[in-house]
Each structure stands twice: as C-alpha cells, then as structure tokens.
Design a protein around this motif. Structure first.
Motif, PDB file in Angstrom:
ATOM      1  N   ALA A 130      55.389 -19.725  23.233  1.00 30.51           N
ATOM      2  CA  ALA A 130      54.458 -20.611  23.942  1.00 30.51           C
ATOM      3  C   ALA A 130      53.287 -21.001  23.048  1.00 30.51           C
ATOM      4  N   ILE A 131      52.796 -20.044  22.244  1.00 34.18           N
ATOM      5  CA  ILE A 131      51.682 -20.330  21.327  1.00 34.18           C
ATOM      6  C   ILE A 131      52.117 -21.350  20.278  1.00 34.18           C
ATOM      7  N   ASP A 132      53.335 -21.150  19.724  1.00 32.89           N
ATOM      8  CA  ASP A 132      53.849 -22.108  18.731  1.00 32.89           C
ATOM      9  C   ASP A 132      53.999 -23.501  19.346  1.00 32.89           C
ATOM     10  N   LEU A 133      54.537 -23.533  20.564  1.00 30.66           N
ATOM     11  CA  LEU A 133      54.718 -24.820  21.239  1.00 30.66           C
ATOM     12  C   LEU A 133      53.374 -25.493  21.506  1.00 30.66           C
ATOM     13  N   ALA A 134      52.379 -24.679  21.907  1.00 30.89           N
ATOM     14  CA  ALA A 134      51.053 -25.237  22.169  1.00 30.89           C
ATOM     15  C   ALA A 134      50.439 -25.803  20.890  1.00 30.89           C
ATOM     16  N   ALA A 135      50.617 -25.082  19.763  1.00 34.93           N
ATOM     17  CA  ALA A 135      50.085 -25.568  18.485  1.00 34.93           C
ATOM     18  C   ALA A 135      50.782 -26.861  18.066  1.00 34.93           C
ATOM     19  N   GLU A 136      52.119 -26.896  18.244  1.00 35.62           N
ATOM     20  CA  GLU A 136      52.868 -28.107  17.902  1.00 35.62           C
ATOM     21  C   GLU A 136      52.444 -29.284  18.782  1.00 35.62           C
ATOM     22  N   ALA A 142      47.128 -34.868  18.453  1.00 35.38           N
ATOM     23  CA  ALA A 142      46.152 -35.381  17.494  1.00 35.38           C
ATOM     24  C   ALA A 142      46.707 -36.593  16.753  1.00 35.38           C
ATOM     25  N   GLU A 143      47.995 -36.504  16.368  1.00 29.31           N
ATOM     26  CA  GLU A 143      48.628 -37.637  15.683  1.00 29.31           C
ATOM     27  C   GLU A 143      48.714 -38.855  16.608  1.00 29.31           C
ATOM     28  N   LEU A 144      49.068 -38.615  17.867  1.00 35.58           N
ATOM     29  CA  LEU A 144      49.152 -39.719  18.827  1.00 35.58           C
ATOM     30  C   LEU A 144      47.781 -40.350  19.061  1.00 35.58           C
ATOM     31  N   SER A 145      46.743 -39.513  19.100  1.00 37.53           N
ATOM     32  CA  SER A 145      45.386 -40.042  19.290  1.00 37.53           C
ATOM     33  C   SER A 145      44.999 -40.955  18.131  1.00 37.53           C
ATOM     34  N   LYS A 146      45.341 -40.544  16.910  1.00 38.42           N
ATOM     35  CA  LYS A 146      45.047 -41.388  15.748  1.00 38.42           C
ATOM     36  C   LYS A 146      45.819 -42.707  15.825  1.00 38.42           C
ATOM     37  N   GLU A 147      47.098 -42.620  16.214  1.00 38.32           N
ATOM     38  CA  GLU A 147      47.918 -43.826  16.305  1.00 38.32           C
ATOM     39  C   GLU A 147      47.392 -44.757  17.398  1.00 38.32           C
ATOM     40  N   ILE A 148      47.001 -44.182  18.525  1.00 42.95           N
ATOM     41  CA  ILE A 148      46.449 -44.995  19.614  1.00 42.95           C
ATOM     42  C   ILE A 148      45.163 -45.683  19.165  1.00 42.95           C
TER      43      ILE A 148
END
Length: 227
Positions: A130-136, A142-148
């Motif tokens: 769950a921690i790995d999934l949350a980090a991913e 963050a990448e989507l926010s930059k693209e938006i």
C-alpha cells in the motif's frame, strides 16, 4: 517434575506470544480457543464463552500494541481451562494425564502463534504494498498536475491568439467596408460623368460645327480628367 516443566514451558511460550502483540492478534487467539468476541463500549472488546467469565480485550484499534503484562494476563485468562477441563483434570489427576493435557494446550498455543505470525507477515506485506502504491500514485499525480498546468498554459495562449485573430478580422472587415464605400462612390461618380458626357455629346450635335468642336474638346477633357 514433568508436570512442572510442562507448566514452565507453557509460561515461556505465553511470554513469547505476548511480546509486541496487537489487539487483532489477541482477538484471533480468543476465536481460535472458542471464544466469542463482542463490543464492550468505547471501541473496546471482550471475549465471552460458556462456562467462563468474560475477558476484557484492551486497546482501541486492531493495530494497538498491548503491553506485555496486560497481554500475558489476557491470554492466560483466554487459555484457562473450562469447568469441564477442571473436572477432567480432577478426575484424571495422574501426572502423565495432567502433563498430556497441558502439552495439548501448548501445541494449540504454538499453532495459534504460527497463525498470528503468518497474519502479521501478510499484514506487513499488504502495508508495504500500500505504501509503494501510494508513493507511485503521488508521483503520477505530480506528473499529471504538471501536464495539466502545461495544457492549461497552452490553451490560454491559444485563446489569446484566437482573440487576436478575431480582432484582426473585425479590423479587416471595417477596412473592407470603407474601401467598398469608396469604390461605390467612385463608380457612381464615373457613371455620372459618363452619363453627363453622353448627354453633352447628343447636345453637341445640335450646335454649329465650331461650337460642337469646342464642346467635344471639353467632354474629352472631363472624361480624361476623371479616369
């Protein structure tokens, strides 16, 4: 002597189980021993079983670590022999039979400990996943926010270009309208001159040759002057 060693071994195994044990693991031990776990108010639980006194299970969450002393007392209460077990021990008070009874309890306790460890490992693996999934997910967000933000900036620029083109088109339409009006005025002026020249030409036919020549010269001058 064998019975005493068996009891000591049982106490040691109980002590091992009590180290860093959670409320959820105590609940699992209670259920495996035939207890029914029910709410006891304020997020606490208690274990109930016919022929036994109810046993409070401390902690306000499943992940709460129960202190060793408290856990030892609770687990010991959960593993106390029932009335039938006491009758069995009293009726079969021979050392070998009593020893076998406690050995069976120890074996049952070891099975419960293995199950609790397996559950704990599975929970640990699930938490790590769950921690790995949350980090991913956070990285992807963050990448989507930059693209938006990039797309939003591009759209704003495009909207400004469209607004500029609309403004230019309006200005061109205005200039074309002015030009059309000027062309219309010129065409009307030329038409008037042409019509006037034709009328003067027809009128000159009625004049004497000398006057007719002079009038034709005037018509020619007016026509050439306004071409």
């Amino acid at each position: 002597m064998g019975q005493q060693e068996t009891l000591q071994r049982s106490c040691r195994r109980t002590g091992e189980i009590c180290r860093n044990i959670t409320r959820k693991e105590i609940v699992a031990i209670a259920i495996n021993n035939g207890w029914e776990v029910v709410p006891a108010g304020k997020e606490q639980l208690k274990a109930c079983k016919k022929g036994h006194s109810s046993v409070p299970i401390p902690g306000h969450r499943d992940s709460t670590i129960v202190p060793n002393g408290t856990a030892h007392k609770v687990i010991k209460s959960l593993q106390q022999p029932s009335v039938k077990d006491v009758e069995y021990i009293n009726a079969n008070h021979k050392p070998q039979k009593v020893s076998n009874f406690y050995k069976a309890k120890i074996n049952q306790l070891e099975v419960q400990l293995a199950a609790a460890n397996s559950t704990n490992k599975k929970l640990k693996d699930d938490v790590e996943a769950a921690i790995d999934l949350a980090a991913e997910t956070e990285t992807r967000n963050a990448e989507l926010s930059k693209e938006i933000y990039r797309q939003k900036y591009w759209i704003e620029g495009l909207k400004q270009e469209i607004a500029n083109l609309i403004q230019q088109k309006a200005q061109q339409d205005k200039e074309m309208l002015v030009i059309a009006e000027e062309v219309e005025q010129v065409e009307q002026k030329e038409l008037r001159i042409k019509t006037g020249g034709e009328k003067l030409t027809r009128f000159s036919r009625r004049l004497k040759p000398k006057l007719r020549l002079e009038l034709q010269q005037i018509i020619q001058w007016l026509t050439e002057e306004n071409l």
